[in-house]
Motif scaffolding. Structure first.
Motif, PDB file in Angstrom:
ATOM      1  N   PHE A  68      31.670  52.927  38.597  1.00 43.70           N
ATOM      2  CA  PHE A  68      31.022  51.799  39.254  1.00 43.70           C
ATOM      3  C   PHE A  68      30.663  52.097  40.712  1.00 43.70           C
ATOM      4  N   ASP A  69      30.634  53.353  41.087  1.00 44.50           N
ATOM      5  CA  ASP A  69      30.284  53.706  42.463  1.00 44.50           C
ATOM      6  C   ASP A  69      28.927  53.120  42.844  1.00 44.50           C
ATOM      7  N   GLY A  70      28.891  52.436  43.949  1.00 48.10           N
ATOM      8  CA  GLY A  70      27.652  51.857  44.441  1.00 48.10           C
ATOM      9  C   GLY A  70      27.295  50.524  43.825  1.00 48.10           C
ATOM     10  N   ARG A  71      28.071  50.056  42.854  1.00 48.97           N
ATOM     11  CA  ARG A  71      27.774  48.793  42.181  1.00 48.97           C
ATOM     12  C   ARG A  71      28.442  47.634  42.906  1.00 48.97           C
ATOM     13  N   LYS A  72      27.760  46.484  42.848  1.00 48.49           N
ATOM     14  CA  LYS A  72      28.278  45.268  43.465  1.00 48.49           C
ATOM     15  C   LYS A  72      28.571  44.258  42.365  1.00 48.49           C
ATOM     16  N   ALA A  73      29.780  43.703  42.379  1.00 50.47           N
ATOM     17  CA  ALA A  73      30.218  42.826  41.302  1.00 50.47           C
ATOM     18  C   ALA A  73      30.738  41.506  41.846  1.00 50.47           C
ATOM     19  N   LEU A  74      30.504  40.456  41.069  1.00 51.43           N
ATOM     20  CA  LEU A  74      31.036  39.126  41.359  1.00 51.43           C
ATOM     21  C   LEU A  74      31.933  38.715  40.203  1.00 51.43           C
ATOM     22  N   VAL A  75      33.175  38.354  40.508  1.00 52.00           N
ATOM     23  CA  VAL A  75      34.145  37.935  39.489  1.00 52.00           C
ATOM     24  C   VAL A  75      34.567  36.507  39.788  1.00 52.00           C
ATOM     25  N   THR A  76      34.258  35.578  38.892  1.00 56.84           N
ATOM     26  CA  THR A  76      34.716  34.205  39.091  1.00 56.84           C
ATOM     27  C   THR A  76      36.129  34.061  38.532  1.00 56.84           C
ATOM     28  N   GLY A  77      36.899  33.183  39.159  1.00 55.77           N
ATOM     29  CA  GLY A  77      38.294  33.055  38.755  1.00 55.77           C
ATOM     30  C   GLY A  77      39.061  34.339  38.966  1.00 55.77           C
ATOM     31  N   GLY A  78      38.681  35.085  39.991  1.00 58.90           N
ATOM     32  CA  GLY A  78      39.223  36.427  40.189  1.00 58.90           C
ATOM     33  C   GLY A  78      40.446  36.506  41.080  1.00 58.90           C
ATOM     34  N   ALA A  79      41.012  35.345  41.442  1.00 55.47           N
ATOM     35  CA  ALA A  79      42.150  35.358  42.354  1.00 55.47           C
ATOM     36  C   ALA A  79      43.484  35.540  41.639  1.00 55.47           C
ATOM     37  N   SER A  80      43.514  35.357  40.326  1.00 53.74           N
ATOM     38  CA  SER A  80      44.780  35.484  39.601  1.00 53.74           C
ATOM     39  C   SER A  80      44.519  35.839  38.147  1.00 53.74           C
ATOM     40  N   GLY A  81      45.587  36.189  37.434  1.00 49.22           N
ATOM     41  CA  GLY A  81      45.518  36.411  35.996  1.00 49.22           C
ATOM     42  C   GLY A  81      44.530  37.477  35.579  1.00 49.22           C
ATOM     43  N   ILE A  82      43.782  37.195  34.519  1.00 52.42           N
ATOM     44  CA  ILE A  82      42.816  38.143  33.982  1.00 52.42           C
ATOM     45  C   ILE A  82      41.750  38.473  35.020  1.00 52.42           C
ATOM     46  N   GLY A  83      41.296  37.477  35.761  1.00 46.30           N
ATOM     47  CA  GLY A  83      40.268  37.717  36.771  1.00 46.30           C
ATOM     48  C   GLY A  83      40.716  38.694  37.836  1.00 46.30           C
ATOM     49  N   ALA A  84      41.968  38.575  38.271  1.00 42.27           N
ATOM     50  CA  ALA A  84      42.488  39.504  39.277  1.00 42.27           C
ATOM     51  C   ALA A  84      42.574  40.915  38.723  1.00 42.27           C
ATOM     52  N   ALA A  85      42.954  41.039  37.455  1.00 39.60           N
ATOM     53  CA  ALA A  85      43.013  42.361  36.820  1.00 39.60           C
ATOM     54  C   ALA A  85      41.619  42.972  36.708  1.00 39.60           C
ATOM     55  N   ILE A  86      40.627  42.148  36.409  1.00 37.83           N
ATOM     56  CA  ILE A  86      39.244  42.633  36.322  1.00 37.83           C
ATOM     57  C   ILE A  86      38.772  43.119  37.697  1.00 37.83           C
ATOM     58  N   ALA A  87      39.015  42.313  38.720  1.00 37.28           N
ATOM     59  CA  ALA A  87      38.608  42.695  40.073  1.00 37.28           C
ATOM     60  C   ALA A  87      39.258  44.011  40.491  1.00 37.28           C
ATOM     61  N   ALA A  88      40.529  44.174  40.157  1.00 36.96           N
ATOM     62  CA  ALA A  88      41.235  45.404  40.506  1.00 36.96           C
ATOM     63  C   ALA A  88      40.660  46.606  39.781  1.00 36.96           C
ATOM     64  N   ARG A  89      40.347  46.461  38.507  1.00 37.94           N
ATOM     65  CA  ARG A  89      39.776  47.563  37.719  1.00 37.94           C
ATOM     66  C   ARG A  89      38.395  47.954  38.231  1.00 37.94           C
ATOM     67  N   LEU A  90      37.570  46.969  38.523  1.00 36.70           N
ATOM     68  CA  LEU A  90      36.240  47.270  39.051  1.00 36.70           C
ATOM     69  C   LEU A  90      36.336  47.999  40.389  1.00 36.70           C
ATOM     70  N   THR A  91      37.249  47.537  41.236  1.00 35.59           N
ATOM     71  CA  THR A  91      37.442  48.181  42.534  1.00 35.59           C
ATOM     72  C   THR A  91      37.908  49.621  42.363  1.00 35.59           C
ATOM     73  N   ALA A  92      38.847  49.826  41.448  1.00 35.59           N
ATOM     74  CA  ALA A  92      39.347  51.179  41.194  1.00 35.59           C
ATOM     75  C   ALA A  92      38.242  52.094  40.688  1.00 35.59           C
TER      76      ALA A  92
END
Length: 248
Positions: A4-28
């Motif tokens: 995902f280098d160079g990609r910009k992502a928006l995650v709704t409900g990303g502060a906890s639970g599944i959303g937080a895990a998604i945000a972390a994976r995308l960042t990684a």
């Protein structure tokens, strides 16, 4: 190089639970990630927090515009924000039906239509919606929740058909019962939390709750260039609950 280098992502409900895990994976994976949530205090370093209520169109439009501005564009939208509901068809009044559908279904519509102008500028745009095993299997005491997630699944297919000519892929992920703070709160309210947890684990063929990171892995595959020919479909991350009929 991350996928995902160079990609910009928006995650709704990303502060906890599944959303937080998604945000972390995308960042990684190298993405720059904005989290849209009702409470974005205390987010991990590196995430862009944008406060918004998905039931308020003006709030959503302002939040998405802010996220696009801070990220410098938008390639990926993960529509993960949602709320739960319990009870049979007669157990929730009209107001509760409208509230849950407003968050779980119309909320995705608001976010997506606000994000589409920016997604149309991307050369690898993708949308992933969080549906549920409740959309594909009849679960007891989940009439309202199941209806909302069934609508998400149908909405995903319709969006994919509408947007394919613009090269915007749309898919969904269907988690089974996941080990999240929301499920934890439900268990805490049960007369016997340990027994209730054991029952939820036994309901899934692999015998345990789904990990949030397992759902995040599936979401990131659907959002990634590796899934370039995948649109209008869903991935079940449910320990086999959707398709398996085991004889114990």
């Amino acid at each position: 190089m991350g996928e995902f280098d160079g990609r910009k992502a928006l995650v709704t409900g990303g502060a906890s639970g599944i959303g937080a895990a998604i945000a972390a994976r995308l960042t990684a994976g190298g993405a720059t990630v904005a989290v849209l949530d009702v409470n974005v205090d205390g987010l991990p370093e590196g995430l862009v927090g944008v406060r918004a209520d998905v039931t308020d169109d003006a709030s959503v439009r302002a939040a998405v515009a802010s996220a696009v501005d801070q990220l410098g564009g938008l390639d990926l939208v993960i529509n993960n924000a949602g709320i739960g509901a319990q009870g049979g068809v007669e157990d929730n009044d009209d107001a509760e039906w409208h509230r849950v559908l407003d968050v779980n279904v119309v909320g995705m519509v608001r976010v997506t239509r606000a994000a589409l102008p920016a997604l149309r500028q991307s050369d690898a745009a993708a949308i992933v919606n969080t549906s549920s095993i409740a959309a594909t299997a009849g679960l007891p005491q989940r009439a309202l929740y199941s209806a909302s997630k069934g609508a998400v699944l149908s909405l995903t297919q319709a969006m994919a058909a509408d947007l394919i000519d613009e090269h915007i892929r749309v898919n969904a992920v269907n988690p089974g019962t996941a080990d999240t703070p929301w499920v934890g709160r439900l268990l805490d309210k049960a007369p016997d939390p340990a027994a209730e947890r054991a029952a939820l684990e036994a309901r899934q063929p692999h015998g345990r709750l789904v990990a949030a990171d397992e759902v995040a892995q599936a979401v990131c595959y659907l959002a990634s260039p590796a899934a370039g020919s995948t649109t209008g479909t869903s991935i079940a991350v449910d320990g086999g609950m959707q398709g398996l009929r085991l004889r114990r």
